[in-house]
Design a protein around this motif. Sequence first.
Motif, PDB file in Angstrom:
ATOM      1  N   PHE A   1     -15.276 -61.670 -31.559  1.00  0.00           N
ATOM      2  CA  PHE A   1     -14.688 -61.637 -30.222  1.00  0.00           C
ATOM      3  C   PHE A   1     -14.946 -60.269 -29.603  1.00  0.00           C
ATOM      4  N   GLY A   2     -14.604 -60.115 -28.331  1.00  0.00           N
ATOM      5  CA  GLY A   2     -14.877 -58.868 -27.635  1.00  0.00           C
ATOM      6  C   GLY A   2     -13.661 -58.304 -26.932  1.00  0.00           C
TER       7      GLY A   2
ATOM      8  N   VAL B   1      -5.457 -48.662 -17.964  1.00  0.00           N
ATOM      9  CA  VAL B   1      -6.608 -49.562 -17.854  1.00  0.00           C
ATOM     10  C   VAL B   1      -6.123 -50.980 -18.091  1.00  0.00           C
ATOM     11  N   THR B   2      -6.837 -51.939 -17.540  1.00  0.00           N
ATOM     12  CA  THR B   2      -6.522 -53.347 -17.771  1.00  0.00           C
ATOM     13  C   THR B   2      -7.556 -53.896 -18.728  1.00  0.00           C
ATOM     14  N   ILE B   3      -7.065 -54.376 -19.864  1.00  0.00           N
ATOM     15  CA  ILE B   3      -7.952 -54.906 -20.894  1.00  0.00           C
ATOM     16  C   ILE B   3      -7.701 -56.389 -21.105  1.00  0.00           C
ATOM     17  N   GLY B   4      -8.640 -57.034 -21.773  1.00  0.00           N
ATOM     18  CA  GLY B   4      -8.503 -58.409 -22.210  1.00  0.00           C
ATOM     19  C   GLY B   4      -9.324 -58.570 -23.479  1.00  0.00           C
ATOM     20  N   VAL B   5      -8.959 -59.542 -24.289  1.00  0.00           N
ATOM     21  CA  VAL B   5      -9.698 -59.839 -25.512  1.00  0.00           C
ATOM     22  C   VAL B   5     -10.081 -61.307 -25.445  1.00  0.00           C
ATOM     23  N   SER B   6     -11.348 -61.599 -25.710  1.00  0.00           N
ATOM     24  CA  SER B   6     -11.774 -62.991 -25.600  1.00  0.00           C
ATOM     25  C   SER B   6     -12.984 -63.289 -26.465  1.00  0.00           C
ATOM     26  N   ILE B   7     -13.202 -64.581 -26.643  1.00  0.00           N
ATOM     27  CA  ILE B   7     -14.393 -65.094 -27.314  1.00  0.00           C
ATOM     28  C   ILE B   7     -15.369 -65.475 -26.212  1.00  0.00           C
ATOM     29  N   ALA B   8     -16.521 -64.842 -26.195  1.00  0.00           N
ATOM     30  CA  ALA B   8     -17.528 -65.147 -25.177  1.00  0.00           C
ATOM     31  C   ALA B   8     -18.153 -66.504 -25.460  1.00  0.00           C
TER      32      ALA B   8
ATOM     33  N   ILE C   1     -16.224 -62.540 -13.932  1.00  0.00           N
ATOM     34  CA  ILE C   1     -15.528 -62.928 -15.164  1.00  0.00           C
ATOM     35  C   ILE C   1     -16.512 -63.624 -16.090  1.00  0.00           C
ATOM     36  N   PRO C   2     -16.952 -62.974 -17.180  1.00  0.00           N
ATOM     37  CA  PRO C   2     -17.815 -63.673 -18.134  1.00  0.00           C
ATOM     38  C   PRO C   2     -17.097 -64.920 -18.679  1.00  0.00           C
ATOM     39  N   THR C   3     -17.853 -65.974 -18.914  1.00  0.00           N
ATOM     40  CA  THR C   3     -17.280 -67.229 -19.411  1.00  0.00           C
ATOM     41  C   THR C   3     -16.724 -67.000 -20.811  1.00  0.00           C
TER      42      THR C   3
ATOM     43  N   ALA D   1     -12.434 -51.218 -11.407  1.00  0.00           N
ATOM     44  CA  ALA D   1     -11.790 -51.120 -10.096  1.00  0.00           C
ATOM     45  C   ALA D   1     -12.376 -52.146  -9.120  1.00  0.00           C
ATOM     46  N   ASP D   2     -13.609 -52.603  -9.405  1.00  0.00           N
ATOM     47  CA  ASP D   2     -14.257 -53.608  -8.562  1.00  0.00           C
ATOM     48  C   ASP D   2     -13.848 -55.034  -8.926  1.00  0.00           C
ATOM     49  N   GLY D   3     -12.934 -55.166  -9.902  1.00  0.00           N
ATOM     50  CA  GLY D   3     -12.472 -56.489 -10.322  1.00  0.00           C
ATOM     51  C   GLY D   3     -13.359 -57.165 -11.344  1.00  0.00           C
ATOM     52  N   VAL D   4     -14.479 -56.543 -11.721  1.00  0.00           N
ATOM     53  CA  VAL D   4     -15.425 -57.129 -12.671  1.00  0.00           C
ATOM     54  C   VAL D   4     -15.017 -56.761 -14.101  1.00  0.00           C
ATOM     55  N   TRP D   5     -15.065 -57.764 -14.985  1.00  0.00           N
ATOM     56  CA  TRP D   5     -14.753 -57.556 -16.400  1.00  0.00           C
ATOM     57  C   TRP D   5     -16.033 -57.176 -17.141  1.00  0.00           C
ATOM     58  N   ARG D   6     -15.963 -56.076 -17.906  1.00  0.00           N
ATOM     59  CA  ARG D   6     -17.120 -55.598 -18.675  1.00  0.00           C
ATOM     60  C   ARG D   6     -16.726 -55.426 -20.138  1.00  0.00           C
ATOM     61  N   LYS D   7     -17.645 -55.826 -21.019  1.00  0.00           N
ATOM     62  CA  LYS D   7     -17.375 -55.714 -22.455  1.00  0.00           C
ATOM     63  C   LYS D   7     -17.427 -54.246 -22.873  1.00  0.00           C
TER      64      LYS D   7
END
Length: 192
Positions: A153-154, A4-11, A35-37, A160-166
């Motif tokens: 943070f989240g 899976v492709t993950i990321g960690v960020s502050i919304a 991509i959520p801001t 697979a659709d390229g959309v980032w979801r929390k």
Amino acid sequence: MGTVTIGVSIAVPEPHGSRLQQLRAGFGDAAAHGIPTHVTLLPPTEIDESALPAVEAHLSEVAASGRPFPMRLSGTGTFRPLSPVVFVRVVAGAGACTRLQEQVRDPAGPCARELQFPYHPHVTVAHGIEEAAMDRAFEELADYEAEWPCTGFGLYEQGADGVWRKLREFPFGGPVVPPQAGHAQRGSVPTW
């Protein structure tokens, strides 16, 4: 199990997050709605799906030791010509974001990874679009201002659709520390 492709960020909270996302789309950035801001703490990273519980445990520990801090965005910057990015600058909270991303990417932890470029907290508002549109984003948001208390943070997964979801939110465990007298200048934040 696969990867899976993950990321960690502050919304970036509302109403700022959706406004910047709409502006990003308006500049012609096709990825904007997926991509959520955010302010990145861990860029897109491919991991084995079986490692997700260890990642969540690690992020829980990082969050538990953190304290809320003030975030303020002001004006624009760019990484051009190195990278085709225009961003809104983080002028308060940058030091806290830098320390936080170091903890998230701890070499002994499950999110260890090298970065392609030195870490620089920012909010992307245009990426990989025509130069004229990048210039427009830079100019139109030059006076942009937003501020809020960062309380956690989240963890996000790219579908697979390229959309980032929390997947999960990680609230800080420490108490709120009000700004101290004499520390209100630009870019200064309480340490934690």
